[in-house]
Design a protein around this motif. Sequence first.
Motif, PDB file in Angstrom:
ATOM      1  N   ARG A   1      44.739  18.172   8.937  1.00  0.00           N
ATOM      2  CA  ARG A   1      44.811  17.715   7.469  1.00  0.00           C
ATOM      3  C   ARG A   1      45.333  15.953   7.545  1.00  0.00           C
ATOM      4  N   ALA A   2      46.248  15.889   8.812  1.00  0.00           N
ATOM      5  CA  ALA A   2      46.310  14.429   9.217  1.00  0.00           C
ATOM      6  C   ALA A   2      45.368  13.312   9.444  1.00  0.00           C
ATOM      7  N   ASP A   3      44.509  13.982  10.259  1.00  0.00           N
ATOM      8  CA  ASP A   3      43.493  13.086  10.946  1.00  0.00           C
ATOM      9  C   ASP A   3      41.915  13.679  10.770  1.00  0.00           C
TER      10      ASP A   3
END
Length: 391
Positions: free
Chosen positions: A133-135
């Motif tokens: 989700r972050a990267d």
Amino acid sequence: MSPAVATVDFGGPEEGPLILLGPSLGTSAATLWGAVAERLSAQARVVGWDLPGHGRSRPGGPSSIAELAAAVVELADRHGAETFHYAGDSVGGCVGLQIALDASDRMATATLLCTGAVIGTPDGWRDRAAAVRADGVAAMVDAAPGRWFAPGFPEQHPGVCAALLDSLRHTDPQSYAHICEALADFDVVAQLPDIVTPVLAVAGSEDLPTPPESLQLIAAGVRDGEVVVLDGVGHLAPAEAPDRVAALIAQRAGLPQRPATQTPDDVYRAGMAVRREVLGDAHVDRATAAADELTTDFQRMITEYAWGGIWTRPGLDRRSRSMITLTALIARGHHEEFAMHLRAARRNGLSNDEIKELIMQTAIYCGVPDANSAFRIASDVLPDVDRRGDA
């Protein structure tokens, strides 16, 4: 409501049995199962399905393994099939276990590859979901070759690997994360004894995420289970060993093992595939490499008649054939062949305790000296198999 899963229709005769193929996380049905489906579609209707946000499926919200299993059963409904055969790799295998628990009357057989009744740890899956989700999936693409493939496979089959990595690269990150969270919540170890559907658990000897022990747990836990370990195969067995995987699914589904117009070359190829599955690639490679002008015809005869003519017959499973073979080799005093078939028996799912009982039985019906020799050989061979993990 079941999640919407897109399908890949690989074709096949409408009157044939339905085989449904389930994917691994980050792959598509077309790239993972295409080569296997090509080998099965002459005799069966073959349909693959894609996870939400993977392949042809639209991105989807959170969905459990049970909800994915329900979607697969609905897929069989859409194809008008009262029952179907199922094969799934990794998370696709988890879905197969869930179908066996929730709709055992619908699934005739299950071939579950490189999977587990529980995979990894909940924290590990949730950490991966947060990272994606972050990267995005870029970090997953970089790590995938080491996690997915046996050593050397990417160099030998760059096109296969490139297609699979491209599927991962185009996977929707949110959908990928949702599947990670579904796997974090999936654990049916305690429910395995409730599964009555016949299960063939197929492991890759080089599989890191779901090693052979994971598949052995499934086969031992369900009521009717068998395990096969594919030598030199990693986590994506359908892409790495399509001939062997297709043969296993066809045998499990009761498809004809050979076409009516089979040629001697067809028998030889089928026999070589089974010979490799039972004895392992390393042994067969040594035997074929050592063949010379004097012995080449003999090697072909063994492959064609013993492996292509007998070991491919559907009347007995491979565990039973291993037990019969070990007994015959003890009785005849063929010690070198006995040692070789001890390894094959472990690969075909026999435990050390079962081999011990087999040798005890031969002490009565073949003779104590023969059994004594068999125990001596087994004492040398089996610890090496356990240590190397190549059963």
